[in-house]
Design a protein around this motif. Structure first.
Motif, PDB file in Angstrom:
ATOM      1  N   TRP A   1      -4.787   0.315   0.864  1.00  0.00           N
ATOM      2  CA  TRP A   1      -5.039  -1.351   0.568  1.00  0.00           C
ATOM      3  C   TRP A   1      -5.161  -1.955   1.913  1.00  0.00           C
ATOM      4  N   SER A   2      -5.287  -1.046   3.045  1.00  0.00           N
ATOM      5  CA  SER A   2      -5.386  -1.733   4.414  1.00  0.00           C
ATOM      6  C   SER A   2      -6.606  -2.558   4.623  1.00  0.00           C
ATOM      7  N   ALA A   3      -7.566  -2.009   4.141  1.00  0.00           N
ATOM      8  CA  ALA A   3      -9.110  -2.436   4.090  1.00  0.00           C
ATOM      9  C   ALA A   3      -8.965  -3.896   3.576  1.00  0.00           C
ATOM     10  N   VAL A   4      -8.118  -4.257   2.555  1.00  0.00           N
ATOM     11  CA  VAL A   4      -8.306  -5.571   1.848  1.00  0.00           C
ATOM     12  C   VAL A   4      -7.451  -6.724   2.492  1.00  0.00           C
ATOM     13  N   ALA A   5      -8.113  -7.792   2.435  1.00  0.00           N
ATOM     14  CA  ALA A   5      -7.249  -8.826   2.963  1.00  0.00           C
ATOM     15  C   ALA A   5      -6.185  -9.319   1.971  1.00  0.00           C
ATOM     16  N   LEU A   6      -5.058  -8.919   2.029  1.00  0.00           N
ATOM     17  CA  LEU A   6      -4.045  -9.363   1.178  1.00  0.00           C
ATOM     18  C   LEU A   6      -3.134 -10.579   1.605  1.00  0.00           C
ATOM     19  N   ASP A   7      -2.613 -11.346   0.496  1.00  0.00           N
ATOM     20  CA  ASP A   7      -1.762 -12.355   0.820  1.00  0.00           C
ATOM     21  C   ASP A   7      -0.435 -11.749   0.920  1.00  0.00           C
ATOM     22  N   LEU A   8       0.029 -11.058   1.653  1.00  0.00           N
ATOM     23  CA  LEU A   8       1.350 -10.257   1.805  1.00  0.00           C
ATOM     24  C   LEU A   8       1.779 -10.140   3.165  1.00  0.00           C
ATOM     25  N   ARG A   9       3.013 -10.672   3.323  1.00  0.00           N
ATOM     26  CA  ARG A   9       3.825 -10.712   4.480  1.00  0.00           C
ATOM     27  C   ARG A   9       5.028  -9.941   4.590  1.00  0.00           C
ATOM     28  N   ALA A  10       5.194  -9.471   5.503  1.00  0.00           N
ATOM     29  CA  ALA A  10       6.674  -8.609   5.814  1.00  0.00           C
ATOM     30  C   ALA A  10       7.654  -9.593   6.968  1.00  0.00           C
ATOM     31  N   LEU A  11       8.683  -9.715   6.582  1.00  0.00           N
ATOM     32  CA  LEU A  11       9.688 -10.181   7.702  1.00  0.00           C
ATOM     33  C   LEU A  11      10.616  -9.074   8.258  1.00  0.00           C
ATOM     34  N   GLY A  12      10.652  -8.868   9.369  1.00  0.00           N
ATOM     35  CA  GLY A  12      11.848  -7.822   9.669  1.00  0.00           C
ATOM     36  C   GLY A  12      12.300  -8.164  10.686  1.00  0.00           C
ATOM     37  N   ALA A  13      12.850  -7.124  11.782  1.00  0.00           N
ATOM     38  CA  ALA A  13      13.627  -7.348  12.813  1.00  0.00           C
ATOM     39  C   ALA A  13      13.055  -8.485  13.820  1.00  0.00           C
ATOM     40  N   GLY A  14      14.044  -9.388  13.933  1.00  0.00           N
ATOM     41  CA  GLY A  14      13.466 -10.574  14.813  1.00  0.00           C
ATOM     42  C   GLY A  14      13.008 -11.886  14.208  1.00  0.00           C
ATOM     43  N   GLY A  15      12.908 -11.556  12.748  1.00  0.00           N
ATOM     44  CA  GLY A  15      12.712 -12.594  11.838  1.00  0.00           C
ATOM     45  C   GLY A  15      13.537 -13.422  11.368  1.00  0.00           C
ATOM     46  N   SER A  16      13.352 -14.483  10.455  1.00  0.00           N
ATOM     47  CA  SER A  16      14.421 -15.145   9.497  1.00  0.00           C
ATOM     48  C   SER A  16      13.771 -15.719   8.619  1.00  0.00           C
TER      49      SER A  16
ATOM     50  N   SER B   1      18.491   6.582  -7.302  1.00  0.00           N
ATOM     51  CA  SER B   1      18.698   6.100  -6.146  1.00  0.00           C
ATOM     52  C   SER B   1      17.975   4.425  -6.067  1.00  0.00           C
ATOM     53  N   ALA B   2      17.962   3.862  -5.067  1.00  0.00           N
ATOM     54  CA  ALA B   2      17.457   2.737  -4.952  1.00  0.00           C
ATOM     55  C   ALA B   2      16.009   2.535  -5.651  1.00  0.00           C
ATOM     56  N   PRO B   3      15.282   1.503  -6.090  1.00  0.00           N
ATOM     57  CA  PRO B   3      13.825   1.647  -6.465  1.00  0.00           C
ATOM     58  C   PRO B   3      13.016   1.694  -5.318  1.00  0.00           C
ATOM     59  N   ASP B   4      12.033   2.201  -5.864  1.00  0.00           N
ATOM     60  CA  ASP B   4      11.000   2.674  -4.968  1.00  0.00           C
ATOM     61  C   ASP B   4       9.947   1.765  -4.342  1.00  0.00           C
ATOM     62  N   LEU B   5      10.066   1.598  -3.065  1.00  0.00           N
ATOM     63  CA  LEU B   5       9.352   0.677  -2.194  1.00  0.00           C
ATOM     64  C   LEU B   5       7.747   0.936  -2.338  1.00  0.00           C
ATOM     65  N   VAL B   6       7.277   2.194  -2.561  1.00  0.00           N
ATOM     66  CA  VAL B   6       5.865   2.508  -3.015  1.00  0.00           C
ATOM     67  C   VAL B   6       5.343   1.781  -4.031  1.00  0.00           C
ATOM     68  N   ARG B   7       6.087   1.962  -5.119  1.00  0.00           N
ATOM     69  CA  ARG B   7       5.607   1.275  -6.433  1.00  0.00           C
ATOM     70  C   ARG B   7       5.657   0.014  -6.374  1.00  0.00           C
ATOM     71  N   LEU B   8       6.560  -0.722  -5.621  1.00  0.00           N
ATOM     72  CA  LEU B   8       6.648  -2.110  -5.359  1.00  0.00           C
ATOM     73  C   LEU B   8       5.586  -2.603  -4.622  1.00  0.00           C
ATOM     74  N   VAL B   9       5.187  -1.928  -3.390  1.00  0.00           N
ATOM     75  CA  VAL B   9       4.189  -2.309  -2.625  1.00  0.00           C
ATOM     76  C   VAL B   9       2.679  -2.095  -3.421  1.00  0.00           C
ATOM     77  N   ASP B  10       2.596  -1.266  -3.965  1.00  0.00           N
ATOM     78  CA  ASP B  10       1.419  -0.933  -4.569  1.00  0.00           C
ATOM     79  C   ASP B  10       1.195  -2.079  -5.703  1.00  0.00           C
ATOM     80  N   THR B  11       2.257  -2.353  -6.441  1.00  0.00           N
ATOM     81  CA  THR B  11       2.019  -3.372  -7.602  1.00  0.00           C
ATOM     82  C   THR B  11       1.726  -4.604  -6.958  1.00  0.00           C
ATOM     83  N   VAL B  12       2.586  -5.063  -6.053  1.00  0.00           N
ATOM     84  CA  VAL B  12       2.458  -6.302  -5.244  1.00  0.00           C
ATOM     85  C   VAL B  12       0.910  -6.527  -4.737  1.00  0.00           C
ATOM     86  N   ALA B  13       0.360  -5.401  -3.940  1.00  0.00           N
ATOM     87  CA  ALA B  13      -1.137  -5.238  -3.454  1.00  0.00           C
ATOM     88  C   ALA B  13      -1.986  -5.408  -4.572  1.00  0.00           C
TER      89      ALA B  13
END
Length: 165
Positions: free
Chosen positions: A65-80, A130-142
């Motif tokens: 999905w990296s070559a596609v302009a997606l309206d997807l942002r991540a907030l991590g360390a240093g964000g709020s 275990s916890a839900p799978d981030l891979v499936r979540l990100v693929d679905t959102v993308a």
């Protein structure tokens, strides 16, 4: 300071995937029922395991999905993010006229429980129970972000797509 919304630091106990609400709604099935989710305007905020924002570029590349302009942002360390209002606080704020543009919990964190356990994580891949799978979540959102982008592009009249008025 009165009037300023409380901010939640990201990157410590959780990161956030900030996506169009329409895309996020389709991804809710990949989250545990007690995974915290917030809504602000037309944006949904999916809480994911701390460190996930750092993994997102590589994960999108691996999922092709990296070559596609997606309206997807991540907030991590240093964000709020603005702390979402609980449903009861939202009703109070609406009566007082101060709820305009406020974030609200669609799925609030459970009181007295740490948020980390139910959050999607890369480390959950292949581990049952275990916890839900981030891979499936990100693929679905993308995929949903891409569909939204294509639908909006098709809604623009052909003359405008070619740069004509």
């Amino acid at each position: 300071m009165p009037g300023r919304p409380l901010r939640l630091r990201t990157g410590v106990r959780f990161d956030v995937l900030d996506v169009p609400a329409e895309a996020g709604a389709g991804a809710l099935r990949h989250l545990a029922p007690d995974s915290p989710v917030a809504l602000r305007g037309d944006r949904m905020r999916l809480l994911v395991a701390a460190g996930s924002s750092e993994e997102l570029p590589g994960l999108l590349d691996w999922l092709e999905w990296s070559a596609v302009a997606l309206d997807l942002r991540a907030l991590g360390a240093g964000g709020s993010m603005a702390a979402p209002l609980a449903p009861t606080a939202l009703m109070t704020a609406q009566r007082g006229g101060s709820a305009q543009g406020a974030a609200v919990w669609l799925r609030p964190p459970k009181p007295g429980c740490g948020v980390e356990a139910p959050l999607p994580a890369l480390s959950a891949v292949g581990r049952e129970g275990s916890a839900p799978d981030l891979v499936r979540l990100v693929d679905t959102v993308a995929a949903r972000c891409h569909r939204i982008r294509l639908r909006r592009a098709c809604a623009v009249p052909p003359a405008r797509r070619r740069g004509r008025p």
